[in-house]
Design an enzyme around this catalytic site. Sequence first.
Site, mmCIF file in Angstrom:
data_model
loop_
_atom_site.group_PDB
_atom_site.id
_atom_site.type_symbol
_atom_site.label_atom_id
_atom_site.label_comp_id
_atom_site.label_asym_id
_atom_site.label_seq_id
_atom_site.Cartn_x
_atom_site.Cartn_y
_atom_site.Cartn_z
ATOM 1 C CB CYS A 78 -0.922 0.085 1.175
ATOM 2 S SG CYS A 78 -1.876 1.557 1.509
ATOM 3 C CB CYS A 81 -0.386 2.022 5.770
ATOM 4 S SG CYS A 81 -1.259 0.577 5.212
ATOM 5 C CB CYS A 126 -4.956 -0.594 2.542
ATOM 6 S SG CYS A 126 -3.795 -1.112 3.570
ATOM 7 C CB CYS A 129 -4.219 3.060 5.752
ATOM 8 S SG CYS A 129 -3.959 2.606 4.013
ATOM 9 C CB CYS A 149 -8.984 -4.006 -11.926
ATOM 10 S SG CYS A 149 -8.448 -2.752 -13.016
#
Length: 169
Positions: A78, A81, A126, A129, A149
């Site tokens: 991510c 984070c 995510c 976060c 995607c």
Amino acid sequence: MIRRHFLTGLAAVFFLGMTRQLEAATAPAAEFAPLKKSKEQWKKLLSAEAYDVLFEEGTERPHSSPLNAVKAPGTFICAACYLPLFESKTKYESGTGWPSFWQPMKGRIATKTDVLLVIPRTEYHCARCGGHQGHVFDDGPRPTGLRYCNNGVALKFVPEPDKLPALRA
């Protein structure tokens, strides 16, 4: 009127079937604590484009991310984070213009229903976060048949054998 209800019913059946497939991938992982930051804090840490995608649920232009062409072994994390989300072995060329994966790392994403385009879609974030990553569709390759995607700007790539960065505090 009947045609619209029939199509809405088909969309609901499709969506419910795909939701069942996602349950295993979205089971929460206990190994990390959720990260809570204000939008102002995220704006200070991220580029304007990354902030827009991650925390305003924007979408980058197709074919605009260099990550779409990455084929090296490594981990996609991510961009907000730094939680590892995808292993490179699950990445494939979908032809959509966005980095695509057939499976996330277990417990690393959370999903919700997106009805912005009228027909329900599954949006994923995510799990740590809450940063928006993209949408998942049922037109991917085996073994899952799913296509995650992803917006490239919502990810960072860490090639092997580089060490993953510490999770952002």
